[in-house]
Design an enzyme around this catalytic site. Structure first.
Site, short mmCIF file in Angstrom:
data_model
loop_
_atom_site.label_atom_id
_atom_site.label_comp_id
_atom_site.label_asym_id
_atom_site.label_seq_id
_atom_site.Cartn_x
_atom_site.Cartn_y
_atom_site.Cartn_z
CE LYS B 97 -4.08 -1.40 0.06
NZ LYS B 97 -5.07 -1.33 -1.19
CD GLU B 119 -10.22 4.19 0.26
OE1 GLU B 119 -10.24 5.32 0.35
OE2 GLU B 119 -9.51 3.25 -0.18
CB SER B 386 -0.06 -7.86 -1.46
OG SER B 386 -0.96 -8.74 -0.71
#
Lengths: 270, 404
Positions: B97, B119, B386
């Site tokens: 991210k 969010e 990830s």
């Protein structure tokens, strides 16, 4: 001439302003919606904006979010909303009805099928909150061909180029969102609205309705003075929430809220 | 369809469309902001100063390049293709991210915005956003569904430590989609001074473009590393898909390499046939939500359906529009694994390689093991790891009936 255009022209001829209440269809119960629509007309509504409930009303504040939840709890679908308008039309052939909602339920039905069903039900205009004119090139011709007015939003952040472009795609009226925020939030700055609406009037010949932040006779009159009509939503929906247990009381409360706005608007008539 | 560089360059088109998907379905108040963002991004994208800053942060703050690691023991136990792991879990803040939040926060600074909103589902994007805001001195507000606040309490506390205000969202299903609704509502009200850092590769144009560009560093590195270390391009890429940001980052730089197969793994929840899942590409249909047209989970009346996944980060009824397009043209395969399979994948990677993946990532691990088993030993499968699984320890412990 569409029913919306006819009503707004007639009002203009009389020097009067349009009172446009919004309620969410199916709130507090689908069986009550048609009755409430007649109540609004009796209390002085010129046009009704009927909300189509959606699970994710991103442009709405808590009051209308909760209304959507109440309506969806009773399974209120777009099909049912159209049936409500059809029933409303049995007794009222004069008051224009604008469906206001989000794109997905309309797409799920199929745009052409929806446009046909809307005309069949007696709907006059469609306001899709999350559909800017840039994305409306497939839908807009379907509406135009059926004489359904496509109503688009203008906002304080809308540039002049966009005001012109959006107005070109609009018919009936344009809806000016009075402040940056969701429905039911914030405080309306009447002076700011006055100057922006005056500016919009320079850029389009369409009538301009103003919504967001109109909660009583005083704000209705102040905004009515500078526009062609006022749209009243959250304060009505909040009244519905507070009186949902007693339908008769609810109708009285809606009427008591709308009547003074009507009188205040008509007192502006020259 | 064989994709060429020219075809890819033309997408998204001027209106932000990937074929039938994408676009800009927002209320009018936000429209001008999106146009400005698109214009400024297009300018900065080729601005050497902006790019140098971005590359510097990725190298020295995030710790890139992340390794491509040959999972030798897992490969041996699986008994098929070689399994390689792209270690995005080793990034600062523990997930992919941060690649995107660095990029968007840099945009926010260049645009002079002092307030940032985001969010978050699992909390990884929220943490990554809070982290870069702490570093740049930006005010940070993170919207998170009340349900996710409960199941990801560790990340909530991390965000608070970093100085972010966490808003627990009580509306709707109280998960990621509702967090995104409330972030949009905040943005409408504060559009003048606020930059919305969207965490996934969805939302109104230009967000799917921004996020894909910032995350593509994953696939670019993987391509180089794989050629250098395995001596060839991968035969298959596997990545989990919620909104799809890590998957698009991995896939995008390989789209024109015809020999490279791509598998996006959605959350099958309790099983696709139970309806309790979060797999719009596997079992949904196109619709419009959160500013873009894409595959969605919805009922017959167009109401967005409740989703279920053991992993908060995949618990979302939509998906990035570029994935919808890649599905329709058949360039990428979209599959799903269940909660139970993902948990098996989590345990397997933890015990066999000593790498604890996030529950989101565990979906990709579970599918990749099944896939590799069917492939020859000379083939190469790359899994995008990830994120790391520390944040999920409580969830796993709870399933094991253990109090931590």
């Amino acid at each position: 001439m569409s029913r919306i255009e006819g009503v707004l022209k007639a009002l203009k001829g009389q020097g009067r302003k349009a009172l446009i209440p919004y309620i969410t269809a199916g709130d507090p119960h689908p069986d009550l919606t048609v009755d409430l629509m007649h109540t609004l007309v009796d209390a002085g509504a010129d046009i009704i904006e009927l909300g189509v409930p959606f699970s994710d009303p991103m442009a709405d504040g808590p009051v209308i979010q909760l209304a959507c939840e109440r309506a969806l709890k009773h399974g209120t679908s777009l099909r049912q909303v159209l049936a409500m308008v059809k029933t409303f039309r049995e007794k009222d052939d004069a008051t224009p009805v604008v469906l206001m909602g989000y794109l997905n339920p309309m797409e799920a039905m199929g745009q052409e099928k929806f446009a046909d069903a809307a005309v069949d039900a007696g709907v006059d205009g469609i306001l899709t909150v999350d559909l800017p004119p840039e994305e409306a090139d497939e839908v807009a011709p379907l509406f135009t061909a059926r004489n359904l007015d496509a109503i688009f939003l203008l906002a304080p952040t809308t540039t002049d180029d966009r005001i012109r472009a959006i107005s070109e795609h609009s018919s009936g009226y344009v809806y000016y969102v009075s402040f940056k925020g969701v429905t039911g939030a914030g405080k309306i700055d009447v002076d700011e609205v006055a100057s922006k609406v005056a500016h919009i009037h320079e850029l389009t010949a369409l009538p301009v309705g103003v919504g967001f932040g109109i909660r009583d006779a005083a704000t209705a009159a102040a905004v009515g003075r500078v526009s062609d009509g006022v749209i009243v939503g959250s304060v009505l929906v909040d009244t519905i929430a507070r009186n949902q247990a007693d339908p008769e009381q609810l109708k009285r409360a809606l009427s008591d809220l709308l009547h003074p706005m009507r009188e205040a608007l008509d007192s502006l008539a020259s | 369809m064989k994709l060429t560089e020219e075809m890819l360059k033309a997408l998204p088109d001027a209106r932000g469309h990937f074929g039938a998907y994408g676009g800009r379905f927002v209320s009018e108040t936000l429209f001008d902001s999106l146009l400005t963002l698109e214009r400024e991004y297009k300018r900065l994208k080729d601005d050497p100063e902006f790019q140098a800053e971005f590359d510097k942060d990725l190298a020295h703050y995030v710790g890139r390049p992340s390794p491509l690691y040959f999972a030798e023991r897992l490969t041996r136990e699986t008994g098929g293709a070689q399994i390689w792991l792209k270690r995005e879990d080793l990034n600062h803040t523990g997930a992919h991210k941060v690649n995107n939040t660095i990029g968007q926060a840099l945009l926010a600074s260049f645009l002079g915005k002092k307030r940032v909103i985001a969010e978050t589902g699992a909390g990884q994007h929220g943490v990554a956003t809070a982290t870069v805001c702490a570093r740049l001195g930006l005010e940070c507000h993170v919207f998170m569904g009340a349900e996710d606040v409960k199941r990801q309490s560790l990340n909530v506390y991390r965000m608070k430590l970093l100085g972010a205000e966490v808003h627990s969202v009580q509306s709707g299903t109280r998960t990621l989609k509702d967090a995104m609704n409330d972030a949009m509502r905040d943005w409408v009200a504060n559009v003048d001074d606020t930059f919305y850092i969207i965490g996934t590769v969805a939302g109104p144009h230009p967000y799917p473009l921004l996020v894909r560009d910032f995350q593509s560093v994953i696939g670019r590195e993987t391509r180089e590393q794989c050629l250098a270390q395995a001596g060839k391009l991968p035969d298959a890429l596997v990545a989990c898909v919620g909104g799809g940001s890590n998957a698009i980052g991995m896939f995008y730089p390989f789209l024109t390499d015809e020999s490279v197969e791509m598998y996006g793994v959605e959350a099958g929840g309790l099983g696709i046939d139970t309806g309790k899942h979060a797999a719009p590409l596997s079992a949904g249909r196109p619709g419009v939500l959160h500013g873009n047209r894409t595959y969605l989970m919805e009922d017959e009346n167009g109401q967005i359906a409740a989703t279920h996944s053991v992993s908060a980060g995949l618990d979302y009824p939509g998906v990035g529009p570029e994935h919808s397009w890649l599905k329709d043209i058949g360039r990428a395969h979209y599959v799903s694994v269940t909660d139970d399979e993902a948990l098996d994948g989590f345990r397997k990677l933890t015990r066999v390689e000593g790498i604890m993946p996030a529950l989101e990532t565990a979906h990709a691990v579970a599918y990749a093991i099944k896939l590799a088993a069917t492939m020859d030993k000379d083939k190469v499968v790359v899994i995008n790891i990830s994120g790391r699984g520390d944040k999920d320890i409580h969830t796993i412990a709870q399933l094991d009936g253990i109090e931590v």
